[in-house]
Write an enzyme that holds these catalytic residues in place. Structure first.
Site, short mmCIF file in Angstrom:
data_model
loop_
_atom_site.label_atom_id
_atom_site.label_comp_id
_atom_site.label_asym_id
_atom_site.label_seq_id
_atom_site.Cartn_x
_atom_site.Cartn_y
_atom_site.Cartn_z
N LYS A 1 28.94 11.00 -24.68
CA LYS A 1 29.36 11.48 -23.35
C LYS A 1 30.75 12.08 -23.54
CE LYS A 1 31.49 11.09 -19.96
NZ LYS A 1 32.46 12.17 -19.58
N CYS B 1 47.46 10.94 -28.85
CA CYS B 1 47.73 9.52 -28.61
C CYS B 1 48.73 8.95 -29.62
CB CYS B 1 46.44 8.72 -28.61
SG CYS B 1 45.47 8.97 -30.10
N GLU C 1 40.01 2.93 -28.57
CA GLU C 1 41.19 3.59 -29.14
C GLU C 1 41.94 4.21 -27.98
OE1 GLU C 1 40.47 6.40 -32.28
OE2 GLU C 1 38.97 5.06 -33.12
N GLU D 1 52.87 6.28 -21.17
CA GLU D 1 52.43 7.44 -21.93
C GLU D 1 52.37 8.66 -21.02
OE1 GLU D 1 48.35 7.50 -23.39
OE2 GLU D 1 49.12 8.20 -25.31
P1 ADP Z 1 42.05 10.99 -19.49
O1 ADP Z 1 42.85 10.33 -18.41
O2 ADP Z 1 42.82 11.32 -20.68
O3 ADP Z 1 41.12 12.07 -19.03
P2 ADP Z 1 39.98 9.01 -19.56
O4 ADP Z 1 40.17 7.71 -20.22
O5 ADP Z 1 39.85 9.00 -18.07
O6 ADP Z 1 41.18 9.86 -20.08
O7 ADP Z 1 38.74 9.80 -20.16
C1 ADP Z 1 38.25 9.66 -21.44
C2 ADP Z 1 36.74 9.67 -21.36
O8 ADP Z 1 36.34 8.57 -20.56
C3 ADP Z 1 36.13 10.91 -20.71
O9 ADP Z 1 34.93 11.24 -21.40
C4 ADP Z 1 35.81 10.44 -19.33
O10 ADP Z 1 34.76 11.15 -18.71
C5 ADP Z 1 35.40 9.01 -19.58
N1 ADP Z 1 35.47 8.12 -18.41
C6 ADP Z 1 36.31 8.21 -17.36
N2 ADP Z 1 36.05 7.23 -16.45
C7 ADP Z 1 35.02 6.50 -16.95
C8 ADP Z 1 34.30 5.34 -16.51
N3 ADP Z 1 34.59 4.76 -15.36
N4 ADP Z 1 33.33 4.87 -17.30
C9 ADP Z 1 33.04 5.44 -18.49
N5 ADP Z 1 33.67 6.53 -18.94
C10 ADP Z 1 34.66 7.06 -18.21
#
Ligand code: ADP
Length: 487
Positions: free
Chosen positions: A180, A288, A255, A386
């Site tokens: 995903k 990161c 990570e 961050e």
């Molecule tokens: P950023 O804030 O850097 O966009 P995220 O941690 O929100 O980082 O996103 C990293 C990944 O996690 C993306 O692929 C995002 O779609 C996914 N993601 C965001 N929210 C969820 C969730 N509730 N469950 C699973 N995956 C998620």
């Protein structure tokens, strides 16, 4: 099958599930951070698409498992070669999609994506062994058995590089995969999905579902049909994922972010220290690992700052497709606004911003100036959280004990950089530094045999070498007795 034409190639915009492209009714708009150019509408999946993908991956699992490391390795080696043959295309589409430098995609990132696949395929064949050992005549045989379906969730800052860093070991270990990717950067994952089919990967072994984290990601992480979750992203999202995983007790590896220190000791080569500090602006600070807290000995701070500001003020910011560009745009308007928010709040608190501190008005769009905040309050948000942008903070220290205390005074522990002119001095500092990776007089030297991951809130688990297989596989010990045999 819907597709878009980007950088001279057709890229499907639907998910890859069980070897077929499937379009969702709902879509996500994708634009380039370079100039806002519309790139296309990608399928936006949810629970239904995730269910299809998990079922496909479960059905494909036994045959993929039974191919063994050599059979899987052959297909993975072909996949690595296909990535190598398509480095230029992958570099072009990734730069359009996430705005990182084209030259580093060409020279470093995409060859590395291929290496991620090849390395783990070879490791599974050649290195993943444990000598049998004896217990009172009984023989212990340790094996790494495939675990089932691995759910891989990746961010937008290094989309294909970070995805292959998970896909390589998961597939080599014998798991089937659902990726995903981040909603802002779907292009390279879709192109890569085509390459998996060209490499001869059986349908269902590798699947991609596009869509928002809150829908596709959430449905994937809570699905009872998956056996592993590997996530790279932010701490708040990691907490949501950890809760979802807890429901089925699915093992996770995380990570996450960092607020890594770059420590300049008084005996450091200051020219080298300034060069390494400038590298912390790479990928517009959206890394990161970045050492965003420059901790500098008070005796050398004036000389260091002069050298650093001189280099920083000559940074070439602009279009990431141009060869001479050093710093490109931020990924998305929402992310730019987040960075601006951090710096504006710091300014209101009276922080001394000696460089940058605002969007690059000449360039417009999503470009934010490389920024240096001098001696912010150590308790302030800008020094603790961050930012994930080109924003560095500088603090001074008077002695080694203070340097170490400041470096470790953070809830993160991903990386650290130590710059020193004496090996013993550097070793004294690194001994008690809390970080998954420490670089001494260097930055970003990475070897796939080495463990990679974070301490404290920077993550759970380590990737690299056998550490990756320990996660993706079910490690098993078979104890065989010397008695009971009729042969
Ligand atoms: P950023 O804030 O850097 O966009 P995220 O941690 O929100 O980082 O996103 C990293 C990944 O996690 C993306 O692929 C995002 O779609 C996914 N993601 C965001 N929210 C969820 C969730 N509730 N469950 C699973 N995956 C998620």
């Amino acid at each position: 099958m819907n597709s878009i034409s980007v950088a001279g190639v057709e890229i499907p915009t639907g998910h890859l599930i069980n070897g077929h492209r499937i379009d969702s009714v709902r879509t996500l708009r994708n634009t380039s951070p370079i100039d806002g150019q519309f790139l296309g509408d990608f399928s936006s999946g949810g629970a239904g698409e995730i269910d299809l993908a998990v079922n496909a991956a479960r059905v494909a699992f036994p045959a993929w498992r039974d191919l063994g490391p050599s059979g899987r390795g052959e297909i993975l080696e072909k996949l690595a070669t296909l990535i190598e043959e398509n480095v230029e295309t992958l570099a072009q589409i990734e730069t359009l999609d996430n705005g990182a430098l084209l030259r580093s995609h060409r020279k470093g990132v995409m060859p590395r994506a291929a290496a991620n696949i090849r390395f783990f395929a070879e490791w599974a064949k050649e290195q993943l062994k444990h000598e049998p050992f004896e217990t009172r005549g009984h023989i212990n045989n340790v094996s790494w058995d495939p675990s089932g379906v691995a759910a891989l969730i990746t961010p937008w800052n290094a989309p294909l590089m970070l995805a292959t860093w998970k896909i390589g070991p998961a597939l080599a270990a014998g798991d089937t995969v659902i990726l995903k990717p981040a909603e802002w950067t779907p292009l390279s994952a879709s192109f890569f999905a085509d390459l998996t089919m060209k490499a001869g990967m059986p349908p269902g072994v590798f699947n991609v579902v596009f869509g928002p984290g809150e829908e596709a990601g959430a449905a994937l992480t809570k699905h009872p049909g998956i056996s592993r979750i590997s996530f790279t992203g932010s701490v708040p999202t990691a907490k949501i994922i950890a809760k979802a995983a807890a429901e089925n007790l699915t093992p996770i590896t995380l990570e996450l972010g960092g607020k890594s220190p770059l420590i300049v000791l008084e005996d450091a080569d200051l020219e080298l220290a300034a060069t390494l500090a400038i590298e912390q602006y790479d990928n517009a600070g959206q890394v990161c690992l970045s050492g965003t807290r420059l901790l500098v000995h008070e005796k050398v701070v004036d000389d260091f700052t002069r050298l650093f500001v001189d280099k920083a003020s000559r940074i070439n910011q602009g279009d990431p497709r141009h060869e001479e560009t050093q710093v490109g745009p931020q990924i998305h308007p929402d992310h730019l606004a987040r960075i601006e928010g951090f710096v504006e709040r710091a300014r209101k608190e009276g922080a001394d911003i000696v460089l940058g501190g605002k969007p690059n008005e000449q360039l417009g769009g999503l470009f934010y100036q490389p920024t240096l905040v001098m001696k912010p309050n150590p308790e302030s948000e800008i020094f603790r959280e961050e930012v994930f942008g080109p924003v560095l903070c500088l603090q001074t220290f008077a002695n080694d004990e203070q340097a170490l205390a400041m470096a470790n005074d953070t809830e993160f522990g991903l990386a650290a950089v130590v710059v020193s002119g004496r090996r013993e001095h550097a070793a004294k500092i690194t001994k008690n530094l809390v970080a998954g990776t420490i670089w001494v007089n260097c930055f970003f030297v990475r070897d796939l045999r080495a463990p990679f991951g974070g301490s404290k809130k920077s993550g759970i688990g380590r990737d690299g070498g056998t550490w990756s297989f320990d996660f993706y596989a079910d490690v098993k010990n078979t104890v065989v007795a010397p008695h009971g045999w009729k042969e």
